[in-house]
Design an enzyme around this catalytic site. Sequence first.
Site, short mmCIF file in Angstrom:
data_model
loop_
_atom_site.label_atom_id
_atom_site.label_comp_id
_atom_site.label_asym_id
_atom_site.label_seq_id
_atom_site.Cartn_x
_atom_site.Cartn_y
_atom_site.Cartn_z
N ASP A 1 5.06 4.67 3.66
CA ASP A 1 4.64 6.22 3.76
C ASP A 1 5.63 6.86 4.55
OD1 ASP A 1 1.52 7.62 3.72
OD2 ASP A 1 3.14 8.81 4.65
N LYS B 1 -2.01 20.38 -10.59
CA LYS B 1 -1.13 21.50 -11.15
C LYS B 1 0.07 20.86 -12.15
CE LYS B 1 -1.56 25.30 -8.18
NZ LYS B 1 -1.29 25.44 -6.64
N ASP C 1 -11.12 9.72 -4.44
CA ASP C 1 -12.00 10.57 -4.51
C ASP C 1 -11.95 11.67 -5.82
OD1 ASP C 1 -9.75 11.92 -3.21
OD2 ASP C 1 -10.98 13.55 -3.36
N ASP D 1 -2.63 12.11 -2.99
CA ASP D 1 -2.85 13.59 -3.67
C ASP D 1 -3.00 13.68 -4.99
OD1 ASP D 1 -2.54 16.40 -4.20
OD2 ASP D 1 -1.47 16.95 -2.37
N GLU E 1 1.04 -1.07 -0.08
CA GLU E 1 0.08 0.03 -0.05
C GLU E 1 0.99 1.28 0.09
OE1 GLU E 1 -3.54 2.30 2.31
OE2 GLU E 1 -2.41 0.92 3.30
C1 LIG Z 1 -3.80 11.94 0.96
S1 LIG Z 1 -2.65 11.19 1.98
C2 LIG Z 1 -3.73 9.39 1.85
C3 LIG Z 1 -3.36 8.65 3.09
C4 LIG Z 1 -4.07 7.32 3.09
N1 LIG Z 1 -3.85 6.32 2.26
C5 LIG Z 1 -5.51 7.33 3.39
O1 LIG Z 1 -6.58 7.23 2.35
O2 LIG Z 1 -5.98 7.85 4.37
C6 LIG Z 1 -1.38 10.61 1.14
C7 LIG Z 1 -0.37 9.90 1.86
O3 LIG Z 1 0.69 9.50 0.86
C8 LIG Z 1 1.99 9.97 1.78
N2 LIG Z 1 3.02 10.46 0.67
C9 LIG Z 1 2.89 11.28 -0.36
N3 LIG Z 1 3.85 11.45 -1.26
C10 LIG Z 1 4.65 10.34 -0.72
C11 LIG Z 1 5.90 10.01 -1.09
N4 LIG Z 1 6.64 10.49 -2.26
N5 LIG Z 1 6.42 8.92 -0.31
C12 LIG Z 1 5.97 8.43 0.69
N6 LIG Z 1 4.85 8.90 1.21
C13 LIG Z 1 4.18 9.93 0.48
C14 LIG Z 1 1.58 11.13 2.81
O4 LIG Z 1 2.42 11.32 3.61
C15 LIG Z 1 0.20 10.77 3.10
O5 LIG Z 1 0.23 10.17 4.40
#
Ligand SMILES: C[S@@+](CC[C@H](N)C(=O)[O-])C[C@H]1O[C@@H](n2cnc3c(N)ncnc32)[C@H](O)[C@@H]1O
Length: 222
Positions: free
Chosen positions: A75, A128, A160, A124, A50
Amino acid sequence: MGSKNKLKRFQENETFPNVIQPSREEVVGGFPLKGKWDTHFKNNNPIVLELGCGKGEYTVGLAKRFPNKNFIGIDIKGARFWKGAKIAMEENLPNVTFVRTQIELVDYIFGEQEVSEIWITFPDPQIKYKRTKHRMTNQEFLKRYRQVLKPDGTVNLKTDSEFMHGYTLGLLHGLGLEVIYANHDVYTNEGSPQEVLEIQTFYENQYLEKGKPITFIRFKVN
Ligand SMILES: C[S@@+](CC[C@H](N)C(=O)[O-])C[C@H]1O[C@@H](n2cnc3c(N)ncnc32)[C@H](O)[C@@H]1O
């Protein structure tokens, strides 16, 4: 979360047997578990990742449903997956591990064809144009996933973001990659796998409260 609480979680993560927090140097300089994750889990069961796991709801939820597979949540924010790691310990789930590292380094952490399945949950969308390189289904990321996945391995994207959903479908179509299943509103349109409907993440719950449709794609990268 306050900084005191974060520090406490960082310190606790260090003591958790199901958490690995390597430095960047340890990862790029020849990560010892690369190609050898069977020695970590002490079995040859399929490995499921994941990516951007947050609190690790899918890592833990899938691990309970599929005890004969191993699940690894990745993460960069250790204070988040502390939650999943703690639950996995309390519930004695030997098939769960969390790694604090960057998703960009996934091909340094896993050997060729070492992974059976990837889940990307509510990333995310990086809408952009300048942020395209951080979008987790861009061509560079797909290449890294192809590197570590078995030839018949699958990638699952739950989001989403209509933008992310459409962008990914378009890219897969353009590259001639197989879309096994796609649903642009999983709770309205029937047919999604049970685990897509039953496991909900922290971010997902926030979007559900706002009444946003949740989308899902299962695809291949080979
Ligand atoms: C929008 S959150 C979604 C978290 C979880 N999957 C949820 O649905 O609740 C995106 C997650 O990806 C992690 N993340 C983003 N870019 C990352 C990267 N390049 N390497 C590791 N983690 C990353 C962030 O720290 C964050 O916890």
